[in-house]
Design a protein around this motif. Structure first.
Motif, PDB file in Angstrom:
ATOM      1  N   TRP A  76       0.831  -1.201   0.000  1.00  0.00           N
ATOM      2  CA  TRP A  76       0.000   0.000   0.000  1.00  0.00           C
ATOM      3  C   TRP A  76       0.878   1.268   0.000  1.00  0.00           C
ATOM      4  O   TRP A  76       0.544   2.243  -0.646  1.00  0.00           O
ATOM      5  N   GLU A  77       2.001   1.215   0.703  1.00  0.00           N
ATOM      6  CA  GLU A  77       2.900   2.363   0.689  1.00  0.00           C
ATOM      7  C   GLU A  77       3.640   2.468  -0.643  1.00  0.00           C
ATOM      8  O   GLU A  77       3.781   3.561  -1.212  1.00  0.00           O
ATOM      9  N   GLU A  78       4.068   1.326  -1.177  1.00  0.00           N
ATOM     10  CA  GLU A  78       4.837   1.336  -2.427  1.00  0.00           C
ATOM     11  C   GLU A  78       3.977   1.739  -3.616  1.00  0.00           C
ATOM     12  O   GLU A  78       4.387   2.550  -4.459  1.00  0.00           O
ATOM     13  N   LYS A  79       2.767   1.202  -3.721  1.00  0.00           N
ATOM     14  CA  LYS A  79       1.953   1.426  -4.910  1.00  0.00           C
ATOM     15  C   LYS A  79       1.026   2.633  -4.785  1.00  0.00           C
ATOM     16  O   LYS A  79       0.703   3.269  -5.793  1.00  0.00           O
ATOM     17  N   LEU A  80       0.564   2.919  -3.559  1.00  0.00           N
ATOM     18  CA  LEU A  80      -0.416   3.993  -3.392  1.00  0.00           C
ATOM     19  C   LEU A  80       0.117   5.195  -2.619  1.00  0.00           C
ATOM     20  O   LEU A  80      -0.536   6.241  -2.589  1.00  0.00           O
ATOM     21  N   GLY A  81       1.274   5.050  -2.001  1.00  0.00           N
ATOM     22  CA  GLY A  81       1.771   6.130  -1.158  1.00  0.00           C
ATOM     23  C   GLY A  81       0.936   6.295   0.097  1.00  0.00           C
ATOM     24  O   GLY A  81       0.764   7.416   0.597  1.00  0.00           O
ATOM     25  N   ILE A  82       0.387   5.182   0.605  1.00  0.00           N
ATOM     26  CA  ILE A  82      -0.459   5.209   1.801  1.00  0.00           C
ATOM     27  C   ILE A  82       0.220   4.393   2.898  1.00  0.00           C
ATOM     28  O   ILE A  82       0.481   3.204   2.730  1.00  0.00           O
ATOM     29  N   LYS A  83       0.504   5.052   4.007  1.00  0.00           N
ATOM     30  CA  LYS A  83       1.060   4.364   5.169  1.00  0.00           C
ATOM     31  C   LYS A  83      -0.084   4.035   6.128  1.00  0.00           C
ATOM     32  O   LYS A  83      -0.814   4.932   6.555  1.00  0.00           O
ATOM     33  N   MET A  84      -0.215   2.760   6.452  1.00  0.00           N
ATOM     34  CA  MET A  84      -1.258   2.350   7.396  1.00  0.00           C
ATOM     35  C   MET A  84      -0.712   2.359   8.808  1.00  0.00           C
ATOM     36  O   MET A  84       0.319   1.740   9.087  1.00  0.00           O
ATOM     37  N   LYS A  85      -1.413   3.042   9.686  1.00  0.00           N
ATOM     38  CA  LYS A  85      -1.046   3.057  11.093  1.00  0.00           C
ATOM     39  C   LYS A  85      -2.234   2.552  11.909  1.00  0.00           C
ATOM     40  O   LYS A  85      -3.361   3.007  11.721  1.00  0.00           O
ATOM     41  N   TYR A  86      -1.965   1.599  12.802  1.00  0.00           N
ATOM     42  CA  TYR A  86      -3.041   1.031  13.617  1.00  0.00           C
ATOM     43  C   TYR A  86      -3.163   1.765  14.943  1.00  0.00           C
ATOM     44  O   TYR A  86      -2.207   1.826  15.711  1.00  0.00           O
TER      45      TYR A  86
END
Length: 599
Positions: free
Chosen positions: A111-121
Motif C-alpha cells: 500500500w505504501e509502495e503502490k499507493l503512497g499510503i502508510k497504514m497506522k493502527y
C-alpha cells in the motif's frame, strides 16, 4: 487449531439472528463461510444487512459500472499520506511468513509502495475482544480514518453522523472492477449502505450462490452399511441407528453420530446447524411470507412454529437414543472437534466450508475417510430447502466524517480487489492464500472486499475442467484450487481435500448448484437493515431459546417450547412484526422467493 483459517474460512458471518436474518449462518462449529466474503473483523458482532438483489430506483443509478473513473483509481500520493485504522483479529499474524506482523506485512508495504499510503493502527486486538473494543471506540467517538464494521455498528455510526459521505469519491475513483460488484446483480449490497441517496460505506458481501446449509457424512461408512445418502428423515434415522451401532474406524470409543456443542452458543447458533431445522421446513435467521401475504419469522412465526416443534422433538429423540453425547451441554468447539477427529461423530449439520474445518482435522488422523456433502433431506413429501439470503452484507469499510483523504479508502479497496479477485491482475499466492499450507495471507488486511459469487464461479469452472481437462482459462486462484483438487483425486494428497470437497462435482458447491437448479433455496424476504425493535428485543428471546433448547433436547416436556413461544409473541413479534410488514407493504410485497423461483 483455528488460527490458520484458509481463504475459504475467511468470513464466519456473525449476526444477531433475530435482529436480522442471514444467508448462511451455520452452527457455531462451522468456522466458515466463503473465500470472497472476507473476514468478519468483529467476530462477536451482531446484525447483518441482507440486501435483496433488486436495488430500489434511488440507489441503482448512483454508480455507473460502465463508466471509466474520472480520477486515477490507483493514483499514488507523493509525498505519502498516513491513514489510521484498527485490526480486530491480530491472531492471524500466525499466518504470516518471514517475520511479518500485523503492523508490517505485504499489505502495509504494498500500500505504501503502490499507493503512497502508510497504514497506522490505533489498536489491534484478539478476535474474541473485537466487538467490545469496537463498540467502546464507537461510543467514545475517537475513530480512526478508516475501519471495517459490522452492519449494526454501521447503523450506529450513520445514525450519529460519524461517517463520511463516499458517494462522490466512489463515482470518481472506483475502478470498473470495484463497481462491477456494487451494481447490476449486486446492487442490493450497495442498497444496504445507502441512506437518502448517499453512500456511506463500501460493502463486502456474498450472494446466495456462495451460501447454503447441508449435511456432511462418511460416504465410506454408508457403503459399509449398504446404505445411500438420505433423501428423507426416515432414511437419515436408519443411518444414525447404524452409525451408532458400528465403530467402522475401530476407534474403540462410543459412537455419537451427531456432534453437538452447547457451551459456546452465539447469537446465530440455534443449538444445531440450520440444515437440521431445514429438514422440517423451519428456517432459522430469515423471514418468510405466510399464507396471508405477511412476513413472519422463519422459525417462530404462526405458520412456522409447528415445524420447529417437530425438529425439537426429533432432536430430543436423537438424544434419548444416544446419537448425541450426553455431556454436549458442556462441550465447546474443542470437544466438538474431538468427536469428529476421533471418528465418533460422522453426521454433521453444517455448511459449505466444513471440509476446511473441522473435517480436514479428521483427514489428518484418518486419511482414507471419505466425506460427502448431502443436500437437505425432508421430513415429509415436500423438498428440503436451505434458508438463505439473496445478497448479504457481511461488513462495511467506512471513513470517519471529516477525514482528510476519503478517496484513499476507495483506492485501497480497488487495489485489494485487483490483487485478490480480478482474474486479469490477481497475485493470489502472494497476497491471498499460501499455496503450500493454505494459510490466509489476506487476513492481514483489515478491510476486505470480495467478488460475492467467487466460490460458485470457481465451482463452475473447476468442475468443468475436471470433465474436459482444459485448465488454460482458469485464473490463478481457480488453477490453484484445481491443482489441489486433482492432487487429492489422483494421489489422496490431504492438502487438496478441502478444495476437492468444495469445487468439484463431489463438493459442497455442487450441492448449492443443485439447490439453485431445483429451486431448493428458501429466500429471506426481509432485505433491509435491522430495526431498533429487532436489536432491542433479540437478545432476550435468544437467551430464552438457549435455555429452553437445552432442556427440551435433554428430555424436558415440550411445553417449555410453548412457554418460549408466548415470550416470543409478547416480547418480539408484537414489537417487530408491524415494522417488518409496513416495510414489506411499501415495497409492494415484492417477493424474493417468487423472484428466485421464476429465474
Amino acid at each position: 487449531m483455528k488460527k490458520n483459517y484458509t481463504v475459504k474460512l475467511a468470513s464466519l458471518t456473525l449476526c444477531l439472528a433475530l435482529a436480522l436474518p442471514l444467508a448462511a449462518c451455520g452452527n457455531n462449529n462451522d468456522a466458515s463461510n466463503n473465500a470472497n466474503a472476507g473476514t468478519n473483523a468483529n467476530s462477536g458482532t451482531n446484525a447483518n444487512a441482507n440486501a435483496g438483489t433488486n436495488a430500489p430506483a434511488d440507489t441503482a443509478p448512483l454508480l455507473d459500472a460502465s463508466a471509466d473513473p474520472a480520477q486515477d483509481p490507483f493514483g499514488k500520493y507523493d509525498p505519502p499520506i498516513e491513514i489510521t485504522t484498527v485490526h480486530t483479529n491480530n491472531g492471524v499474524a500466525s499466518n504470516l511468513k518471514n517475520g511479518d506482523t500485523i503492523e508490517s506485512n505485504i499489505y502495509t508495504r504494498t500500500w505504501e509502495e503502490k499507493l503512497g499510503i502508510k497504514m497506522k493502527y490505533n489498536w489491534t486486538s484478539p478476535d474474541a475482544q473485537a466487538e467490545e473494543k469496537m463498540n467502546l471506540m464507537i461510543a467514545s467517538g475517537d475513530l480512526p480514518d478508516f475501519m471495517y464494521v459490522s452492519p449494526s455498528q454501521f447503523e450506529k455510526l450513520a445514525a450519529t453522523g460519524q461517517l463520511e459521505d463516499l458517494t462522490q469519491v466512489l463515482k470518481d475513483y472506483a475502478s470498473k472492477y470495484t463497481k462491477q460488484y456494487l451494481t447490476g446483480d449486486y446492487a442490493g449490497l450497495l442498497e444496504g449502505v445507502t441512506k437518502d441517496g448517499k453512500i456511506y460505506g463500501i460493502p463486502n458481501g456474498q450472494t446466495y450462490h456462495d451460501s447454503g446449509s447441508m449435511l456432511w457424512m462418511r460416504e465410506d461408512n454408508l457403503a459399509k452399511a449398504n446404505l445411500s445418502a438420505p433423501k428423507t428423515v426416515d432414511e437419515l434415522d436408519k443411518i444414525l441407528e447404524n452409525f451408532k451401532a458400528n465403530d467402522y474406524d475401530k476407534s474403540g470409543k462410543d459412537m455419537y453420530p451427531i456432534p453437538l456443542a452447547d457451551a459456546n452458543l452465539n447469537s446465530v447458533n440455534w443449538g444445531i446447524g440450520d440444515a437440521f431445522f431445514n429438514m422440517f421446513h423451519s428456517y432459522p435467521n430469515i423471514w418468510v411470507e405466510n399464507s396471508k401475504g405477511e412476513l413472519e419469522h422463519g422459525m417462530f412465526g404462526k405458520e412456522q412454529r409447528e415445524n420447529t416443534r417437530k425438529a425439537l422433538l426429533k432432536l430430543q429423540e436423537y438424544y434419548k437414543k444416544g446419537y448425541i453425547h450426553p455431556d454436549f451441554a458442556t462441550f465447546d468447539d474443542t470437544k466438538y472437534n474431538e468427536q469428529v477427529v476421533n471418528n465418533q461423530s460422522t453426521v454433521i449439520f453444517g455448511g459449505l466450508w466444513d471440509a476446511w474445518w473441522p473435517l480436514n482435522l479428521n483427514i489428518e488422523k484418518t486419511p482414507n475417510a471419505q466425506w460427502e456433502p448431502v443436500s437437505i433431506p425432508s421430513a415429509d413429501d415436500k423438498p428440503g430447502k436451505s434458508s438463505v439470503t439473496a445478497a448479504t452484507v457481511l461488513g462495511i469499510a467506512v471513513a470517519k466524517k471529516g477525514t482528510a483523504h476519503p478517496e484513499a479508502l476507495v483506492k485501497m479497496q480497488n487495489l485489494f480487489h485487483d490483487l485478490n479477485n480480478n482474474p486479469e491482475t490477481m497475485q493470489f499466492g502472494k497476497y491471498n492464500t499460501d499455496p503450500v499450507d493454505n494459510s490466509g495471507i489476506f487476513l492481514a488486511y483489515p478491510m476486505p472486499i470480495y467478488n460475492p459469487s467467487f466460490n460458485y464461479e470457481a465451482f463452475q469452472q473447476i468442475s468443468q475442467a475436471f470433465k474436459d481437462g482444459k485448465t488454460d482459462g482458469l485464473s490463478e486462484a481457480y488453477k490453484l484450487f484445481y491443482d489441489q483438487s486433482k492432487a487429492y483425486a489422483d494421489k489422496k494428497d490431504k492438502a487438496g481435500f478441502p478444495s476437492y470437497l468444495s469445487y468439484t462435482d463431489k463438493g459442497s458447491l455442487a450441492v448449492v448448484d443443485q439447490y439453485i437448479k431445483e429451486k431448493r433455496f428458501q429466500m429471506n424476504e426481509y432485505t433491509a437493515m435491522p430495526t431498533q425493535e429487532m436489536l432491542d428485543n433479540a437478545p432476550i428471546i435468544k437467551k430464552a431459546w438457549d435455555v429452553m433448547f437445552l432442556n427440551v433436547v435433554k428430555g424436558a416436556d415440550i411445553a417449555e417450547y410453548d412457554a418460549f413461544l408466548s415470550q416470543f409473541d409478547s416480547l418480539y413479534a408484537s414489537a417487530v412484526n408491524p415494522g417488518v410488514n409496513d416495510w414489506f407493504a411499501k415495497k409492494n410485497k415484492d417477493s424474493v422467493q417468487k423472484w428466485f423461483e421464476s429465474k
